[in-house]
Design an enzyme around this catalytic site. Sequence first.
Site, PDB file in Angstrom:
ATOM      1  N   GLY A  53       0.787  -1.232   0.000  1.00 36.63           N
ATOM      2  CA  GLY A  53       0.000   0.000   0.000  1.00 36.63           C
ATOM      3  C   GLY A  53       0.818   1.281   0.000  1.00 36.63           C
ATOM      4  O   GLY A  53       0.385   2.284   0.564  1.00 36.63           O
TER       5      GLY A  53
ATOM      6  N   ASN B 224       1.355   3.284  -2.498  1.00 36.01           N
ATOM      7  CA  ASN B 224       0.583   4.324  -3.199  1.00 36.01           C
ATOM      8  C   ASN B 224      -0.527   4.865  -2.306  1.00 36.01           C
ATOM      9  O   ASN B 224      -0.766   6.076  -2.259  1.00 36.01           O
ATOM     10  CB  ASN B 224      -0.003   3.764  -4.504  1.00 36.01           C
ATOM     11  CG  ASN B 224       0.997   3.810  -5.642  1.00 36.01           C
ATOM     12  OD1 ASN B 224       1.349   4.881  -6.122  1.00 36.01           O
ATOM     13  ND2 ASN B 224       1.489   2.648  -6.048  1.00 36.01           N
TER      14      ASN B 224
ATOM     15  N   MET C 218      -5.190  -6.299  -6.674  1.00 37.57           N
ATOM     16  CA  MET C 218      -4.838  -7.285  -7.691  1.00 37.57           C
ATOM     17  C   MET C 218      -5.988  -8.237  -8.021  1.00 37.57           C
ATOM     18  O   MET C 218      -5.784  -9.435  -8.196  1.00 37.57           O
ATOM     19  CB  MET C 218      -3.592  -8.065  -7.250  1.00 37.57           C
ATOM     20  CG  MET C 218      -2.408  -7.173  -6.924  1.00 37.57           C
ATOM     21  SD  MET C 218      -1.998  -5.969  -8.209  1.00 37.57           S
ATOM     22  CE  MET C 218      -0.855  -6.933  -9.159  1.00 37.57           C
TER      23      MET C 218
ATOM     24  N   ILE D 198      -9.602  -8.654 -10.507  1.00 34.31           N
ATOM     25  CA  ILE D 198     -10.400  -8.114 -11.603  1.00 34.31           C
ATOM     26  C   ILE D 198     -11.815  -7.909 -11.078  1.00 34.31           C
ATOM     27  O   ILE D 198     -12.399  -8.815 -10.476  1.00 34.31           O
ATOM     28  CB  ILE D 198     -10.384  -9.072 -12.814  1.00 34.31           C
ATOM     29  CG1 ILE D 198      -8.936  -9.200 -13.321  1.00 34.31           C
ATOM     30  CG2 ILE D 198     -11.308  -8.556 -13.914  1.00 34.31           C
ATOM     31  CD1 ILE D 198      -8.761 -10.196 -14.435  1.00 34.31           C
ATOM     32  N   LEU D 199     -12.341  -6.721 -11.271  1.00 32.09           N
ATOM     33  CA  LEU D 199     -13.652  -6.385 -10.717  1.00 32.09           C
ATOM     34  C   LEU D 199     -14.754  -6.643 -11.737  1.00 32.09           C
ATOM     35  O   LEU D 199     -14.535  -6.527 -12.947  1.00 32.09           O
ATOM     36  CB  LEU D 199     -13.658  -4.908 -10.307  1.00 32.09           C
ATOM     37  CG  LEU D 199     -12.722  -4.617  -9.125  1.00 32.09           C
ATOM     38  CD1 LEU D 199     -12.348  -3.148  -9.071  1.00 32.09           C
ATOM     39  CD2 LEU D 199     -13.356  -5.063  -7.815  1.00 32.09           C
TER      40      LEU D 199
ATOM     41  N   ASN E 283      -7.252   3.885 -11.414  1.00 31.83           N
ATOM     42  CA  ASN E 283      -6.303   2.803 -11.118  1.00 31.83           C
ATOM     43  C   ASN E 283      -4.921   3.272 -11.533  1.00 31.83           C
ATOM     44  O   ASN E 283      -4.784   4.127 -12.405  1.00 31.83           O
ATOM     45  CB  ASN E 283      -6.681   1.545 -11.920  1.00 31.83           C
ATOM     46  CG  ASN E 283      -5.723   0.387 -11.649  1.00 31.83           C
ATOM     47  OD1 ASN E 283      -5.313   0.159 -10.500  1.00 31.83           O
ATOM     48  ND2 ASN E 283      -5.347  -0.340 -12.689  1.00 31.83           N
TER      49      ASN E 283
ATOM     50  N   HIS F 263      -1.195   1.639 -12.854  1.00 26.35           N
ATOM     51  CA  HIS F 263      -0.587   0.407 -13.351  1.00 26.35           C
ATOM     52  C   HIS F 263       0.870   0.689 -13.731  1.00 26.35           C
ATOM     53  O   HIS F 263       1.142   1.711 -14.367  1.00 26.35           O
ATOM     54  CB  HIS F 263      -1.358  -0.117 -14.564  1.00 26.35           C
ATOM     55  CG  HIS F 263      -0.823  -1.417 -15.060  1.00 26.35           C
ATOM     56  ND1 HIS F 263      -0.965  -2.602 -14.351  1.00 26.35           N
ATOM     57  CD2 HIS F 263      -0.099  -1.724 -16.165  1.00 26.35           C
ATOM     58  CE1 HIS F 263      -0.369  -3.575 -15.019  1.00 26.35           C
ATOM     59  NE2 HIS F 263       0.168  -3.072 -16.115  1.00 26.35           N
TER      60      HIS F 263
HETATM   61  C1  GAR Z   1       2.180  -0.713  -7.798  1.00 28.02           C
HETATM   62  O1  GAR Z   1       3.347  -0.794  -8.560  1.00 28.02           O
HETATM   63  C2  GAR Z   1       0.953  -0.619  -8.697  1.00 28.02           C
HETATM   64  O2  GAR Z   1       1.180   0.149  -9.842  1.00 28.02           O
HETATM   65  C3  GAR Z   1       0.726  -2.069  -9.043  1.00 28.02           C
HETATM   66  O3  GAR Z   1       0.945  -2.763  -7.843  1.00 28.02           O
HETATM   67  C4  GAR Z   1       1.915  -2.043  -7.069  1.00 28.02           C
HETATM   68  C5  GAR Z   1       1.351  -1.823  -5.697  1.00 28.02           C
HETATM   69  O4  GAR Z   1       2.308  -1.233  -4.860  1.00 28.02           O
HETATM   70  N1  GAR Z   1      -0.589  -2.281  -9.567  1.00 28.02           N
HETATM   71  C6  GAR Z   1      -0.880  -3.159 -10.515  1.00 28.02           C
HETATM   72  O5  GAR Z   1      -0.065  -3.919 -11.001  1.00 28.02           O
HETATM   73  C7  GAR Z   1      -2.330  -3.157 -10.973  1.00 28.02           C
HETATM   74  N2  GAR Z   1      -2.487  -3.903 -12.145  1.00 28.02           N
HETATM   75  P1  GAR Z   1       1.843  -0.546  -3.505  1.00 28.02           P
HETATM   76  O6  GAR Z   1       0.987  -1.585  -2.776  1.00 28.02           O
HETATM   77  O7  GAR Z   1       3.114  -0.285  -2.777  1.00 28.02           O
HETATM   78  O8  GAR Z   1       1.074   0.688  -3.834  1.00 28.02           O
END
Ligand code: GAR
Length: 214
Positions: free
Chosen positions: A13, A15, A91, A93-94, A108, A110
């Site tokens: 988490g 982000n 992670m 798919i909704l 979102n 990515h």
């Molecule tokens: C991030 O790199 C995000 O972009 C990716 O998961 C990571 C989560 O990091 N998301 C995806 O791949 C979505 N398809 P975090 O938990 O430290 O924010």
Amino acid sequence: MGAKLAVLISGRGSNMQCIVNACEKGDINAEVCLVASDRADAGGLAWAAQRGIATAVINPKDYQHRDDADKAMAAQIKAHGSTHLLLAGYMRILSEEFVAQFSGRALNIHPSLLPKYKGLNSHARALAAGDQECGATVHFVSAALDSGPAVIQAKVMIEPSDDAETLAAKVLCLEHIIYPKATQWLVTDRLVLEDNKARLDNQLLETPRQYSVA
Ligand code: GAR
């Protein structure tokens, strides 16, 4: 009424933490009202709880049908008065039904230069393809995985010494900049979804805004 963000995570988490911090600093005119996860062991949940933010776990394994888990998640999000939804390393798919409820109000992030490398292992796939650059994209959420109109991208050069891990770390630093930025655009209505197209400051985003460090 101020904007209230529900943030969905599946892991550490980072982000989500940036979003919370940006709200507290006033860089985003909103508060995070809920951090929810499909995994009880998502590291970000404890962090959020320590900050006094409501948390919830909706584990799809506890539900007979995938749609029921999505319904339970949507109910949590609504119960906390959320005005907007952020997927931050969520992670799963909704379902189409879930996504439709938050249309135009959900983003979102990515870790790739979408439309390249949707799904998992995007950094390794960029390396394997011999790409010279990679990056991250914030986009409106649609029912299809890592799709939906793109809002902002940030790029980083791939160095010969990079592996998937170093690349992920570099891209993550950029994610932490562009996600709060796009969120602030959304909650202040500068960013809208119209006819399934993203508009920023009344301008159609034919291509996503490019963030540059300089
Ligand atoms: C991030 O790199 C995000 O972009 C990716 O998961 C990571 C989560 O990091 N998301 C995806 O791949 C979505 N398809 P975090 O938990 O430290 O924010």
